[in-house]
Scaffold this motif. Structure first.
Motif, PDB file in Angstrom:
ATOM      1  N   GLN A   5      -6.408  -0.448   0.535  1.00 61.63           N
ATOM      2  CA  GLN A   5      -6.435  -1.745  -0.203  1.00 61.63           C
ATOM      3  C   GLN A   5      -6.968  -1.732  -1.706  1.00 61.63           C
ATOM      4  N   LYS A   6      -8.484  -1.420  -0.627  1.00 59.04           N
ATOM      5  CA  LYS A   6      -9.560  -1.826  -2.315  1.00 59.04           C
ATOM      6  C   LYS A   6      -9.545  -0.685  -3.014  1.00 59.04           C
ATOM      7  N   VAL A   7      -8.719   0.489  -2.760  1.00 62.13           N
ATOM      8  CA  VAL A   7      -9.233   1.577  -3.606  1.00 62.13           C
ATOM      9  C   VAL A   7      -7.952   1.622  -4.495  1.00 62.13           C
ATOM     10  N   ILE A   8      -6.895   1.159  -4.233  1.00 64.36           N
ATOM     11  CA  ILE A   8      -5.155   0.306  -5.105  1.00 64.36           C
ATOM     12  C   ILE A   8      -6.078  -0.873  -6.011  1.00 64.36           C
ATOM     13  N   LEU A   9      -6.762  -1.508  -6.011  1.00 58.85           N
ATOM     14  CA  LEU A   9      -7.733  -2.402  -6.777  1.00 58.85           C
ATOM     15  C   LEU A   9      -8.645  -1.995  -7.906  1.00 58.85           C
ATOM     16  N   GLY A  10      -9.267  -1.035  -7.223  1.00 58.28           N
ATOM     17  CA  GLY A  10     -10.199  -0.134  -7.671  1.00 58.28           C
ATOM     18  C   GLY A  10      -9.921   0.800  -8.726  1.00 58.28           C
ATOM     19  N   LYS A  11      -8.532   1.463  -8.833  1.00 60.69           N
ATOM     20  CA  LYS A  11      -7.544   2.248  -9.491  1.00 60.69           C
ATOM     21  C   LYS A  11      -7.555   1.053 -10.605  1.00 60.69           C
ATOM     22  N   TRP A  12      -7.282   0.690 -10.487  1.00 56.03           N
ATOM     23  CA  TRP A  12      -6.589  -0.002 -11.614  1.00 56.03           C
ATOM     24  C   TRP A  12      -7.118  -0.413 -12.254  1.00 56.03           C
ATOM     25  N   LEU A  13      -8.453  -0.828 -11.999  1.00 53.01           N
ATOM     26  CA  LEU A  13      -9.172  -2.233 -12.528  1.00 53.01           C
ATOM     27  C   LEU A  13      -9.830  -0.677 -13.796  1.00 53.01           C
TER      28      LEU A  13
ATOM     29  N   GLY B  75      -9.769  11.908  -1.603  1.00 51.53           N
ATOM     30  CA  GLY B  75     -10.657  10.896  -1.846  1.00 51.53           C
ATOM     31  C   GLY B  75     -10.429  10.158  -2.503  1.00 51.53           C
ATOM     32  N   SER B  76     -11.436   8.652  -2.237  1.00 56.18           N
ATOM     33  CA  SER B  76     -10.914   7.271  -2.861  1.00 56.18           C
ATOM     34  C   SER B  76     -11.522   7.815  -4.211  1.00 56.18           C
ATOM     35  N   GLU B  77     -13.005   7.876  -4.540  1.00 60.46           N
ATOM     36  CA  GLU B  77     -13.146   8.540  -6.141  1.00 60.46           C
ATOM     37  C   GLU B  77     -12.078   9.312  -6.764  1.00 60.46           C
ATOM     38  N   GLU B  78     -11.160  10.100  -6.643  1.00 57.94           N
ATOM     39  CA  GLU B  78     -10.432  10.663  -6.873  1.00 57.94           C
ATOM     40  C   GLU B  78      -8.793  10.223  -7.444  1.00 57.94           C
ATOM     41  N   ASN B  79      -8.428   9.343  -6.164  1.00 56.63           N
ATOM     42  CA  ASN B  79      -7.294   7.763  -6.615  1.00 56.63           C
ATOM     43  C   ASN B  79      -7.729   7.220  -7.403  1.00 56.63           C
ATOM     44  N   MET B  80      -9.069   6.478  -7.634  1.00 50.77           N
ATOM     45  CA  MET B  80      -9.271   5.939  -8.525  1.00 50.77           C
ATOM     46  C   MET B  80      -9.515   6.282  -9.639  1.00 50.77           C
ATOM     47  N   VAL B  81      -9.670   6.950  -9.962  1.00 49.64           N
ATOM     48  CA  VAL B  81     -10.157   8.134 -10.700  1.00 49.64           C
ATOM     49  C   VAL B  81      -8.613   8.504 -11.837  1.00 49.64           C
ATOM     50  N   LEU B  82      -7.434   9.029 -10.527  1.00 49.37           N
ATOM     51  CA  LEU B  82      -6.884   9.714 -11.693  1.00 49.37           C
ATOM     52  C   LEU B  82      -5.812   9.247 -12.645  1.00 49.37           C
ATOM     53  N   PRO B  83      -5.888   7.989 -12.783  1.00 55.23           N
ATOM     54  CA  PRO B  83      -5.234   7.153 -13.330  1.00 55.23           C
ATOM     55  C   PRO B  83      -5.450   7.534 -14.610  1.00 55.23           C
ATOM     56  N   SER B  84      -6.671   6.912 -15.074  1.00 55.40           N
ATOM     57  CA  SER B  84      -7.507   6.902 -16.338  1.00 55.40           C
ATOM     58  C   SER B  84      -7.907   8.177 -16.754  1.00 55.40           C
ATOM     59  N   MET B  85      -8.224   9.201 -15.880  1.00 56.28           N
ATOM     60  CA  MET B  85      -8.797  10.770 -17.221  1.00 56.28           C
ATOM     61  C   MET B  85      -7.793  10.744 -17.778  1.00 56.28           C
TER      62      MET B  85
ATOM     63  N   ARG C 248       0.852  -0.937  -0.486  1.00 61.08           N
ATOM     64  CA  ARG C 248      -0.271   0.256  -0.224  1.00 61.08           C
ATOM     65  C   ARG C 248       0.880   1.415   0.654  1.00 61.08           C
ATOM     66  N   LYS C 249       2.167   0.564   0.670  1.00 70.19           N
ATOM     67  CA  LYS C 249       2.523   2.687   0.972  1.00 70.19           C
ATOM     68  C   LYS C 249       3.504   2.760  -0.331  1.00 70.19           C
ATOM     69  N   GLU C 250       3.895   1.965  -0.925  1.00 66.80           N
ATOM     70  CA  GLU C 250       4.455   2.395  -2.421  1.00 66.80           C
ATOM     71  C   GLU C 250       3.987   2.205  -3.799  1.00 66.80           C
ATOM     72  N   GLU C 251       2.267   2.482  -3.771  1.00 71.70           N
ATOM     73  CA  GLU C 251       1.128   2.186  -4.254  1.00 71.70           C
ATOM     74  C   GLU C 251       1.186   4.378  -4.932  1.00 71.70           C
ATOM     75  N   GLY C 252       1.643   4.733  -3.959  1.00 77.99           N
ATOM     76  CA  GLY C 252       1.439   6.524  -4.534  1.00 77.99           C
ATOM     77  C   GLY C 252      -0.371   6.194  -4.250  1.00 77.99           C
TER      78      GLY C 252
ATOM     79  N   VAL D 155     -18.024   4.788 -13.195  1.00 80.10           N
ATOM     80  CA  VAL D 155     -17.494   3.691 -13.008  1.00 80.10           C
ATOM     81  C   VAL D 155     -16.825   3.201 -11.778  1.00 80.10           C
ATOM     82  N   ALA D 156     -16.156   3.816 -11.409  1.00 80.24           N
ATOM     83  CA  ALA D 156     -15.408   4.443 -10.047  1.00 80.24           C
ATOM     84  C   ALA D 156     -16.140   4.174  -8.994  1.00 80.24           C
ATOM     85  N   ASN D 157     -17.521   4.952  -9.305  1.00 81.05           N
ATOM     86  CA  ASN D 157     -18.974   4.550  -8.190  1.00 81.05           C
ATOM     87  C   ASN D 157     -18.959   2.970  -7.931  1.00 81.05           C
ATOM     88  N   ASP D 158     -18.873   2.574  -9.235  1.00 81.14           N
ATOM     89  CA  ASP D 158     -20.067   1.478  -8.668  1.00 81.14           C
ATOM     90  C   ASP D 158     -18.529   0.119  -8.360  1.00 81.14           C
ATOM     91  N   TYR D 159     -17.333   0.281  -8.871  1.00 76.19           N
ATOM     92  CA  TYR D 159     -16.560  -0.197  -8.222  1.00 76.19           C
ATOM     93  C   TYR D 159     -16.130   0.026  -6.254  1.00 76.19           C
TER      94      TYR D 159
END
Ligand SMILES: Nc1ncnc2c1ncn2[C@@H]1O[C@H](COP(=O)(O)OP(=O)(O)OP(=O)(O)O)[C@@H](O)[C@H]1O
Ligand SMILES: [Mg+2]
Length: 506
Positions: A406-414, A351-361, A341-345, A378-382
């Protein structure tokens, strides 16, 4: 349990963060020489309660008694002076110092007013004393950087018990340990018990709870829901009390059909890996199992370009792929959910949604607002699927419980829409309820969305439950490929420990 053996008594603990109430009238009794499991889903309030006992947070209302005396705990120092020690999940050791230097770091003054050399000597002899007392295999003169994670965890424990501990809190101590290291930890716990130390043990691994704990407390949404002797709590009952409903099938039982080849690896080799070759197909989940350090994460690191190039070839959809960095890998449609988790940046203030969405934006920005709102949806669905528990929509991820991060990291990649998904220890620190959701999700991704998935995990049951084929890695080599239908926990362990390999000389 015997009231006279009561050590620590919490009564009616309430805690709010801002307007959000996290703990509601929580009670807890800790007894001498017993191990108390504290169970609850991600975000139930376990760590918050522990941080109150450890003096990191102050309670809003409620009382704490130690040895029948009312006490106040307003700082970590105060907790320590009462004999309350904590082993946090994240290790806090100085890597360049030795085991004994770490254990006595910051305690030089109490050792005496002598010079530094003297106090070093004293630290060494004291460390040897404790190592013997608890019967631990550890070289006090080794530098911490040369130890395995498990050994480092043992140093943390020695550090905590080197003071006169009465109560020892362990918040997910085995999250990063191999099966062997966990065994050693349990020996230490048994020894601490016999010395009358009361232990609070937090873990999402039910078999550990059954093995080492005497008593269990279950929290749900910040409230006590159940407690009692562990003999009265089957795994099913614990799960039911934690989640509030029954879970019948932990693993999905869909009949996946594999399609075309997505990835082919030919003779990957470096200082750790030895001639790794295999193919991954659409709709397939490959599990990689091995003891910690056997090379399973190295395989994923090479595939994702996080490790310098190894010899050998990688083909993505039959085309020779040059993967020398994660950027290359992402372009080829790979995603990698690491265990760390620590190195996952994660951007801790967002917030969690912003974190999930960022790499895809970035990927979609040229397509305008509409696409953006789609991604948000989709982020919200995850967020719903993964049951990410938030106190409020805008809550920064730094305040999320460990499992929820950990779940936010998973959502972010999916959300990046990968075709090949690499996962390392995807459910580490994740509660059973959410774990079931993650297994379902992986099955759907393979079965319906035709992704190829490679999952490395040290949890044999998880590997067997989720994968179509299992590779067992030993000393950098895939020494066995086992079909799901033939996999048992014992077989996996036997190969992983090298026993089978050495016996049969495969
Ligand atoms: N400093 C804080 N500020 C605001 N909210 C917080 C803070 N610390 C924790 N929380 C919230 O309190 C709730 C309980 O979190 P806690 O870390 O105690 O859960 P947990 O039971 O330890 O979960 P896990 O199994 O995931 O570790 C969560 O909703 C979390 O977001
Ligand atoms: Mg926690």
């Amino acid at each position: 349990m015997n009231k006279s053996e009561e050590l620590l008594l919490l009564k009616g603990i309430n805690k709010k963060f801002g307007p959000v109430q996290i703990l509601y009238d929580v009670d807890l009794s800790i007894y001498k020489g017993k191990v108390h499991a504290l169970m609850g889903s991600n975000g139930a309030g376990k760590s918050t309660l522990m941080k109150i006992i450890a003096g990191d947070y102050t309670l809003d209302s409620g009382t704490i008694h130690l040895d029948n005396q009312l006490i106040n705990i307003n700082s970590p120092g105060e907790a320590k002076s009462h004999g309350i020690s904590v082993i946090h999940q994240e290790l806090n050791l100085v890597k360049e110092l030795t085991v004994s230097e770490n254990i006595y770091l910051g305690k030089e003054l109490t050792i005496g007013f002598g010079n530094f050399i003297n106090s070093k000597k004293k630290a060494l002899s004291k460390t040897k004393e404790i190592i013997n007392k608890y019967n631990i295999q550890l070289d006090p003169l080794k530098k911490v950087k040369d130890l395995s994670i498990g050994e480092q965890q043992l140093v943390e424990i020695l550090k905590a018990v080197s003071e006169e501990s009465k109560v020892l809190i362990m918040d997910e101590p085995t999250a990063a340990l191999s099966a062997e290291e966990t065994k050693q930890l349990f020996k230490v716990i048994t020894s601490l018990k016999s010395k009358g130390i009361g232990i609070i043990y937090i873990s999402h691994r039910l078999d550990e709870i059954q093995e080492i704990c005497d008593y269990v407390y279950i929290l749900r949404d910040g409230r006590n829901v159940s407690e009692g002797l562990i003999n009265h709590f089957s795994n099913e009952r614990i799960i039911e009390e934690m989640v509030g409903s029954q879970i019948d099938n932990i693993f999905p039982s869909s009949d996946r059909k594999k399609g075309d080849e997505l990835l082919r690896v030919e003779k990957i080799q470096n200082n750790i890996l030895r001639s790794i070759s295999f193919s991954l197909y659409e709709g397939e989940i490959i599990g990689i199992f091995g003891l910690i350090g056997a090379g399973q994460s190295e395989i994923l690191n090479v595939l994702f370009g996080t490790k310098k190039k190894a010899d050998g070839n990688i083909y993505v959809k039959n085309k020779l792929a040059k993967i020398s960095s994660p950027i290359d890998a992402k372009k080829l449609g790979l995603a990698y959910v690491t265990e760390n988790r620590k190195e996952e940046g994660l951007l801790l203030e967002l917030g969690s949604e912003e974190n999930m969405v960022l790499p895809s934006m970035g990927k979609f920005s040229s397509l305008g607002i509409k696409k953006q709102s789609l991604i948000k949806k989709v982020a919200n669905d995850y967020k719903e699927t993964l049951k990410i528990k938030l106190a409020s929509i805008s809550q920064p991820v730094k305040n999320l419980s460990g499992g929820n991060q950990q779940k936010v990291i998973l959502g972010k990649w999916l959300l990046t829409g990968p075709e090949i998904i690499l996962l390392s220890e995807p459910t580490r620190g994740i509660d059973v309820g959410a774990r079931v959701e993650i297994y379902k999700l992986l099955d759907q991704l393979a079965n319906e969305s035709r992704k190829g998935i490679i999952m490395a995990s040290s949890d044999a049951d998880e590997v067997i439950g989720v994968s179509d084929r299992i590779f067992v890695v030993f000393e950098g080599e895939i020494i066995a490929e086992i079909d799901k239908s033939e996999a048992t926990r014992e077989r996996l362990m036997e190969f992983a420990s090298g026993a089978k390999y050495l016996k049969e000389g495969v």
